[in-house]
Each structure stands twice: as C-alpha cells, then as structure tokens.
Design a protein around this motif. Structure first.
Motif, PDB file in Angstrom:
ATOM      1  N   ASP A  20     -59.732 -29.787 -36.245  1.00 37.51           N
ATOM      2  CA  ASP A  20     -60.495 -29.065 -35.228  1.00 37.51           C
ATOM      3  C   ASP A  20     -60.989 -30.086 -34.214  1.00 37.51           C
ATOM      4  O   ASP A  20     -61.929 -30.828 -34.483  1.00 37.51           O
ATOM      5  N   TRP A  21     -60.315 -30.137 -33.078  1.00 30.52           N
ATOM      6  CA  TRP A  21     -60.670 -31.087 -32.025  1.00 30.52           C
ATOM      7  C   TRP A  21     -61.899 -30.580 -31.292  1.00 30.52           C
ATOM      8  O   TRP A  21     -61.963 -29.433 -30.899  1.00 30.52           O
ATOM      9  N   GLU A  22     -62.859 -31.450 -31.109  1.00 30.19           N
ATOM     10  CA  GLU A  22     -64.089 -31.123 -30.389  1.00 30.19           C
ATOM     11  C   GLU A  22     -64.128 -31.916 -29.092  1.00 30.19           C
ATOM     12  O   GLU A  22     -63.740 -33.097 -29.071  1.00 30.19           O
ATOM     13  N   PRO A  23     -64.602 -31.309 -27.998  1.00 33.91           N
ATOM     14  CA  PRO A  23     -64.786 -32.083 -26.769  1.00 33.91           C
ATOM     15  C   PRO A  23     -65.765 -33.228 -27.019  1.00 33.91           C
ATOM     16  O   PRO A  23     -66.749 -33.072 -27.741  1.00 33.91           O
ATOM     17  N   TYR A  24     -65.444 -34.385 -26.457  1.00 33.86           N
ATOM     18  CA  TYR A  24     -66.250 -35.579 -26.676  1.00 33.86           C
ATOM     19  C   TYR A  24     -66.217 -36.395 -25.397  1.00 33.86           C
ATOM     20  O   TYR A  24     -65.191 -37.007 -25.084  1.00 33.86           O
ATOM     21  N   PHE A  28     -61.631 -36.099 -26.664  1.00 38.73           N
ATOM     22  CA  PHE A  28     -61.744 -35.261 -27.851  1.00 38.73           C
ATOM     23  C   PHE A  28     -61.959 -36.125 -29.080  1.00 38.73           C
ATOM     24  O   PHE A  28     -61.545 -37.285 -29.119  1.00 38.73           O
ATOM     25  N   GLY A  30     -61.854 -35.696 -33.551  1.00 40.29           N
ATOM     26  CA  GLY A  30     -61.524 -34.839 -34.679  1.00 40.29           C
ATOM     27  C   GLY A  30     -61.487 -35.658 -35.950  1.00 40.29           C
ATOM     28  O   GLY A  30     -61.457 -36.887 -35.918  1.00 40.29           O
TER      29      GLY A  30
END
Length: 118
Positions: A20-24, A28, A30
C-alpha cells in the motif's frame, strides 16, 4: 544400490504481498513484511533536485540499503533516475519482485545488482 531418501517438495521461498503506497512529500513510501514475518522492507520513491524520481529500500533489522537501478551493470550509488511516467511501473516492479537493486551499504552483498531482497 538403492538409496531411500525422503522427497521434499520446495515451497516458493517468497510471496509478494501487495504494497500500500502512501504519498510521502513529493513521492511515495511503502512497506511489507520480510519472509521472517517479523521485520519489514521499507521502500521510498522520492523526487530528486533534478525533478526525476529515485527509489531506495532498506529493512528495519539488518540495515541493508539498496537503490533501484535500470540495468545490471549500473554502479551509481544514488540509483537510476526515473521519469514521472515510469513511477507506476517502478512501483509494480518493486511489488512483484522484478525491480533490480544495487546494494550500497550494511550488507555482505554490497555492489551486487539483483532482484533478491536480503
């Protein structure tokens, strides 16, 4: 002479779970569990100063740091540059175990380019 040996069927040594890639920031981040079920691989895709993307990965147990590269003969310790339109494919390659990694620190595989994750 007949030798009786038990037959062992090999199970796949890796299963790739969905990340589950999260904006960062401008990229991104994960993670997924290592095969030991205790530690995690942590992946970061970030935008560099040139506007290109780079990917790094590490694990929270052994400290093996690696960078994503586009070819097996790459020796760039900062990893390969990816354009914005290549980021989705990069994420899929990481998730499916197809990404090439150059190991750059804290591991007996420093300098090795492989799809294996230690």
């Amino acid at each position: 002479m007949k030798i009786n040996r038990p037959i062992y069927y090999m199970q796949p040594n890796k299963t790739y779970e969905k990340i589950d890639w999260e904006p960062y920031y401008e990229g991104f981040i994960g993670s997924r569990l290592m095969p030991d079920g205790v530690c995690s691989f942590i992946y970061e895709i970030y935008k560099d100063d040139d506007g290109n993307y780079r990917a790094e990965a590490g694990n929270n147990a052994y400290g093996a740091i690696r960078v994503a590269v586009k070819s097996r003969n790459c020796k760039n310790v900062h990893g390969s540059k990816y354009k914005e339109n290549e980021v989705k494919d990069l994420m899929e390659n990481i998730e499916n175990g197809k990404c090439l990694w150059l190991y750059v620190s804290h591991c007996n595989a420093v300098g090795k380019v492989t799809t294996m994750e230690y």
